[in-house]
Design a protein around this motif. Structure first.
Motif, mmCIF file in Angstrom:
data_model
loop_
_atom_site.group_PDB
_atom_site.id
_atom_site.type_symbol
_atom_site.label_atom_id
_atom_site.label_comp_id
_atom_site.label_asym_id
_atom_site.label_seq_id
_atom_site.Cartn_x
_atom_site.Cartn_y
_atom_site.Cartn_z
ATOM 1 N N MET A 62 55.173 -9.758 3.028
ATOM 2 C CA MET A 62 55.682 -9.461 1.686
ATOM 3 C C MET A 62 54.767 -8.503 0.930
ATOM 4 O O MET A 62 55.160 -7.936 -0.078
ATOM 5 C CB MET A 62 55.907 -10.740 0.896
ATOM 6 N N PHE A 63 53.556 -8.283 1.438
ATOM 7 C CA PHE A 63 52.611 -7.365 0.811
ATOM 8 C C PHE A 63 52.611 -5.989 1.464
ATOM 9 O O PHE A 63 51.745 -5.168 1.187
ATOM 10 C CB PHE A 63 51.198 -7.947 0.842
ATOM 11 N N GLU A 64 53.582 -5.728 2.328
ATOM 12 C CA GLU A 64 53.612 -4.451 3.043
ATOM 13 C C GLU A 64 53.669 -3.264 2.084
ATOM 14 O O GLU A 64 52.889 -2.321 2.218
ATOM 15 C CB GLU A 64 54.804 -4.380 3.993
ATOM 16 N N ALA A 65 54.568 -3.271 1.143
ATOM 17 C CA ALA A 65 54.726 -2.124 0.234
ATOM 18 C C ALA A 65 53.468 -1.860 -0.591
ATOM 19 O O ALA A 65 52.989 -0.718 -0.633
ATOM 20 C CB ALA A 65 55.947 -2.313 -0.662
ATOM 21 N N PRO A 66 52.858 -2.880 -1.232
ATOM 22 C CA PRO A 66 51.637 -2.594 -1.995
ATOM 23 C C PRO A 66 50.479 -2.121 -1.107
ATOM 24 O O PRO A 66 49.724 -1.231 -1.480
ATOM 25 C CB PRO A 66 51.292 -3.923 -2.661
ATOM 26 N N LEU A 67 50.372 -2.711 0.075
ATOM 27 C CA LEU A 67 49.310 -2.298 0.993
ATOM 28 C C LEU A 67 49.518 -0.862 1.448
ATOM 29 O O LEU A 67 48.583 -0.055 1.463
ATOM 30 C CB LEU A 67 49.253 -3.243 2.195
ATOM 31 N N ARG A 68 50.748 -0.513 1.785
ATOM 32 C CA ARG A 68 51.074 0.855 2.192
ATOM 33 C C ARG A 68 50.737 1.852 1.073
ATOM 34 O O ARG A 68 50.134 2.888 1.307
ATOM 35 C CB ARG A 68 52.548 0.960 2.566
ATOM 36 N N ARG A 69 51.118 1.512 -0.154
ATOM 37 C CA ARG A 69 50.824 2.389 -1.298
ATOM 38 C C ARG A 69 49.327 2.547 -1.521
ATOM 39 O O ARG A 69 48.842 3.646 -1.788
ATOM 40 C CB ARG A 69 51.482 1.856 -2.572
ATOM 41 N N GLU A 70 48.592 1.451 -1.400
ATOM 42 C CA GLU A 70 47.146 1.508 -1.613
ATOM 43 C C GLU A 70 46.471 2.389 -0.570
ATOM 44 O O GLU A 70 45.622 3.213 -0.900
ATOM 45 C CB GLU A 70 46.553 0.101 -1.571
ATOM 46 N N ILE A 71 46.845 2.231 0.682
ATOM 47 C CA ILE A 71 46.257 3.055 1.749
ATOM 48 C C ILE A 71 46.646 4.513 1.557
ATOM 49 O O ILE A 71 45.804 5.407 1.653
ATOM 50 C CB ILE A 71 46.683 2.532 3.139
ATOM 51 N N GLN A 72 47.902 4.787 1.247
ATOM 52 C CA GLN A 72 48.350 6.167 1.048
ATOM 53 C C GLN A 72 47.634 6.819 -0.136
ATOM 54 O O GLN A 72 47.190 7.957 -0.063
ATOM 55 C CB GLN A 72 49.857 6.226 0.842
ATOM 56 N N ARG A 73 47.509 6.082 -1.235
ATOM 57 C CA ARG A 73 46.815 6.604 -2.418
ATOM 58 C C ARG A 73 45.374 6.932 -2.083
ATOM 59 O O ARG A 73 44.865 7.992 -2.412
ATOM 60 C CB ARG A 73 46.859 5.575 -3.558
ATOM 61 N N TYR A 74 44.720 6.023 -1.374
ATOM 62 C CA TYR A 74 43.320 6.243 -1.024
ATOM 63 C C TYR A 74 43.167 7.484 -0.146
ATOM 64 O O TYR A 74 42.309 8.325 -0.393
ATOM 65 C CB TYR A 74 42.748 5.012 -0.299
ATOM 66 N N LEU A 75 44.009 7.599 0.862
ATOM 67 C CA LEU A 75 43.918 8.759 1.750
ATOM 68 C C LEU A 75 44.222 10.058 0.994
ATOM 69 O O LEU A 75 43.554 11.073 1.208
ATOM 70 C CB LEU A 75 44.858 8.598 2.945
ATOM 71 N N ASP A 76 45.222 10.041 0.107
ATOM 72 C CA ASP A 76 45.545 11.222 -0.683
ATOM 73 C C ASP A 76 44.363 11.658 -1.550
ATOM 74 O O ASP A 76 44.122 12.840 -1.721
ATOM 75 C CB ASP A 76 46.765 10.976 -1.568
#
Length: 80
Positions: A62-76
């Motif tokens: 259930m935390f997939e979307a927030p985790l995905r966003r956090e990783i993407q934001r960090y990499l960006d």
């Protein structure tokens, strides 16, 4: 971006995930492996490609979307 800078950014990301989500990480060559309760992942880099692969357990999915966003934001923000 030099490989050393990518590795430093990956280390910072792994440290951030450890602080905020309680996962453990360790290096295996040019890959950082991430493990925690219901989380198993690998971040690797080679040539000009960064690959993030994370498997989530049933309860953590259930935390997939927030985790995905956090990783993407960090990499960006940290990888250019």
């Amino acid at each position: 971006m030099p490989k050393e800078d990518i590795r430093a950014a990956a280390e910072d990301l792994a440290d951030s995930l450890a602080r905020e989500h309680g996962v453990r990480s360790y290096w295996d060559g040019d890959r950082v492996k991430i493990k925690g309760a219901g989380v198993d992942g690998v971040l690797s880099f080679h040539d000009d490609l960064i690959d993030v692969s994370v498997r989530l357990g049933l309860l953590t999915s259930m935390f997939e979307a927030p985790l995905r966003r956090e990783i993407q934001r960090y990499l960006d923000e940290h990888i250019t």
